[in-house]
Design a protein around this motif. Sequence first.
Motif, short mmCIF file in Angstrom:
data_model
loop_
_atom_site.label_atom_id
_atom_site.label_comp_id
_atom_site.label_asym_id
_atom_site.label_seq_id
_atom_site.Cartn_x
_atom_site.Cartn_y
_atom_site.Cartn_z
N ARG A 19 1.22 -1.10 -0.56
CA ARG A 19 0.69 -0.29 0.04
C ARG A 19 1.02 1.14 0.33
NH1 ARG A 19 -4.93 -0.74 3.55
NH2 ARG A 19 -4.90 -2.18 2.31
N LEU A 20 1.90 1.36 0.45
CA LEU A 20 3.07 2.56 0.80
C LEU A 20 3.34 2.28 -0.92
CD1 LEU A 20 4.57 1.59 4.08
CD2 LEU A 20 2.47 3.58 3.91
N ALA A 24 2.97 6.21 -3.03
CA ALA A 24 3.83 6.70 -4.35
C ALA A 24 3.90 6.44 -5.73
CB ALA A 24 5.29 6.03 -3.54
N MET A 25 3.57 5.18 -5.73
CA MET A 25 3.75 5.58 -7.61
C MET A 25 2.28 5.79 -8.22
SD MET A 25 4.19 0.99 -8.37
CE MET A 25 5.47 0.34 -7.28
N VAL A 26 1.55 6.36 -7.24
CA VAL A 26 -0.14 6.91 -7.78
C VAL A 26 0.30 8.88 -7.82
CG1 VAL A 26 -1.15 5.29 -8.26
CG2 VAL A 26 -1.25 6.54 -6.21
N LEU A 55 11.08 8.01 -7.44
CA LEU A 55 9.58 8.69 -7.62
C LEU A 55 9.24 9.53 -7.45
CD1 LEU A 55 7.96 4.73 -6.38
CD2 LEU A 55 7.92 5.54 -8.75
N ALA A 56 10.12 10.25 -6.24
CA ALA A 56 10.41 11.14 -6.17
C ALA A 56 10.53 12.50 -7.13
CB ALA A 56 10.26 11.66 -4.76
N ILE A 57 11.21 12.09 -7.75
CA ILE A 57 12.24 12.58 -8.72
C ILE A 57 11.20 12.44 -9.78
CG2 ILE A 57 14.16 12.64 -9.94
CD1 ILE A 57 15.73 12.08 -7.89
N ILE A 58 11.01 11.68 -10.35
CA ILE A 58 9.39 11.36 -11.44
C ILE A 58 8.78 12.20 -11.34
CG2 ILE A 58 8.50 9.92 -12.73
CD1 ILE A 58 10.82 7.43 -12.12
#
Length: 68
Positions: A19-20, A24-26, A55-58
Amino acid sequence: MGVDKRKAIYKQWRIPEKRLWFIAMVGGAVGTWLGMMVFHHKSRRIHFVIGFTVLAIIDISIMLFLFN
């Protein structure tokens, strides 16, 4: 991250890692990364540190592209 950290401290039911990752992915990667840094939660697990950072950079790159 804060809720899961508190539950970990009090030995309660935890939020599943899947879930975490889903959050992050959405689009919640910046928030999960900040939560990881603020609450020092999952910060020793290298796959979380690297994964949430990437993921944060993306997410930031997509936002900059869309709003510029």
